[in-house]
Design an enzyme around this catalytic site. Structure first.
Site, short mmCIF file in Angstrom:
data_model
loop_
_atom_site.label_atom_id
_atom_site.label_comp_id
_atom_site.label_asym_id
_atom_site.label_seq_id
_atom_site.Cartn_x
_atom_site.Cartn_y
_atom_site.Cartn_z
N ASP A 1 2.89 0.65 8.21
CA ASP A 1 3.29 -0.80 7.92
C ASP A 1 3.61 -1.01 6.37
O ASP A 1 4.71 -1.85 5.94
CB ASP A 1 2.00 -1.78 8.34
CG ASP A 1 0.60 -1.41 7.45
OD1 ASP A 1 0.64 -0.35 6.85
OD2 ASP A 1 -0.22 -1.94 7.54
N GLU B 1 0.15 -0.76 2.20
CA GLU B 1 0.25 -1.98 2.71
C GLU B 1 0.31 -3.22 1.79
O GLU B 1 0.92 -3.93 1.89
CB GLU B 1 -1.39 -2.02 3.59
CG GLU B 1 -1.58 -3.60 4.26
CD GLU B 1 -2.90 -3.47 4.38
OE1 GLU B 1 -3.80 -4.20 3.10
OE2 GLU B 1 -3.39 -3.45 5.59
#
Length: 412
Positions: free
Chosen positions: A141, A72
């Protein structure tokens, strides 16, 4: 449902916003000089504190005081580097390429197209992949942001150097479709470690992964019709959750799953902690992600979703960003008594979609910038989200003065 998309060369006219009329977006009532000064200062502080170089001319983003990292953080770092050079002519390509080399050097052992989700810094300065426990492999993500940053890098620098940015991006995007999309539900799973038929995690999804703008571009650059299904499902589920579980607030839970045939917030301690079913440290990014998606799609449902969240928060705080707390249940009751920039900054992104939010935007920008600088409350997550939102808003300010009238449109 049908999505009509313009060519990728138009969609990727820098991250977002150049396909929207300037009058439809709300920058804060601060001078361009002041905004740019704030952003450059925030960037220099962020870079000095969190960007680390290791052997092999590689770079990564430190996410804790032991200088470990997660994918991330890496996606955010690559994002920031390409945006800083595009907006400020700061030479960041060497660091961006070093970040890409780092990601390639730490692949998931489940799908080598992805970056493994976490590494620990060793005493000798090297980085060791986390291969212990159930939740190893990728985190959705991080790879989505890495892929999108690579597409932006292709637009900024071209792909005729040592790294073919666009080809590498498409490689990751195709892998996301193969390994991270649930092909029965057309939702995004938590990572490549989840199988579609996993009875607990197979339908689970992190709402902050629902990057509507990213997905629209992934479809356009690949031509893969399945990304349209993912895009529609994200928008539909956001509306469904808001209508059924947060009709007054519009707040999204950190995680949802399909339980007994219905999409619902997960139970406490489902994955990360007791606040998994609430608006907590994952979902706090939703207003920013939705705003970025709205700019690229101009979808009326997405705008309505943002309006619901904005209207409630402005009323709940009486137009005072300092009153935004670091967590709420879906009815709007606070979970904690303190604030956090990670919760405040994303509302500045969502405020930018409508001129009626001008006063709210001004207050938010002031709050975001009043405490810039290293202090005891500085942390990677808050500082990074703040910088990304500031860069988003600076694009909204239209400083390049070249906007496009063409739009990405999702029609019903």
């Amino acid at each position: 449902m049908l999505i009509i998309l313009v060519p990728i060369a138009i969609i990727l006219i820098w991250f977002l916003l150049k396909n929207i009329q300037p009058s439809s977006l709300v920058p804060p009532d601060y001078s361009a000089k002041q905004r740019k000064s704030d952003i450059r200062y925030a960037y220099e502080l962020w870079k000095a504190q969190y960007v680390k170089q290791i052997e092999g001319n590689q770079y990564y983003v430190s996410y804790d005081n032991r200088h470990n990292t997660v994918s991330e953080a890496h996606g955010y770092g690559m994002f920031i580097m390409v945006l800083m050079e595009e907006q400020f002519d700061i030479q960041t390509r060497a660091i961006f390429d070093g970040m890409f080399r780092y990601a390639k050097s730490h692949p998931s052992d489940r799908n080598h197209s992805f970056m493994v989700w976490r590494q620990f810094r060793q005493k000798d300065g090297t980085m060791k992949d986390d291969k212990n426990g159930q939740f190893t492999g990728s985190a959705t993500d991080g790879d989505m942001d890495i892929a999108y940053a690579l597409l932006l890098a292709d637009q900024l620098w071209g792909s005729d150097g040592n790294i073919h940015y666009k080809q590498e991006a498409i490689w990751i995007i195709n892998a996301l479709m193969d390994s991270v999309v649930n092909h029965d539900e057309w939702t995004l799973k938590l990572g490549d470690w989840v199988k579609d038929d996993d009875p607990k995690y197979g339908t689970a999804s992190r709402t902050s992964d629902w990057m509507v703008g990213h997905i629209a571009v992934f479809y356009e650059v690949t031509g893969d019709e399945r990304w349209k299904k993912v895009l529609d499902k994200m928008i539909e589920l956001t509306t469904k959750i808001q209508n059924q579980f947060s009709s007054e607030t519009g707040l999204m839970p950190d995680f949802i799953w399909k339980k007994e045939g219905e999409w619902v917030p997960v139970d406490p301690y489902f994955l990360e902690g007791k606040n998994d079913p609430y608006y907590s440290y994952n979902a706090c990014r939703v207003p920013w992600r939705l705003a970025a998606g709205y700019v690229l799609t101009t979808d009326k449902d997405v705008k309505h979703q943002l309006e619901k969240i904005n209207t409630w928060m402005i009323k709940a705080t009486q137009n005072n960003p300092s009153s935004i707390k670091a967590g709420y249940d879906l009815d709007g009751h606070t979970l904690v008594s303190y604030s956090d920039i990670a919760f405040i900054a994303p509302f500045a992104a969502s405020a930018s979609i409508d001129t009626k939010n001008q006063e709210w935007m001004n207050h938010l920008w002031g709050k975001m910038t009043e405490e810039l600088g290293p202090n005891k409350t500085s942390n990677y997550y808050s500082d990074t989200i703040r910088l990304l939102v500031m860069l988003f808003i600076e694009e909204a300010a239209g400083e390049k003065e070249k906007f496009r009238n063409t739009r990405t449109v999702r029609s019903h």
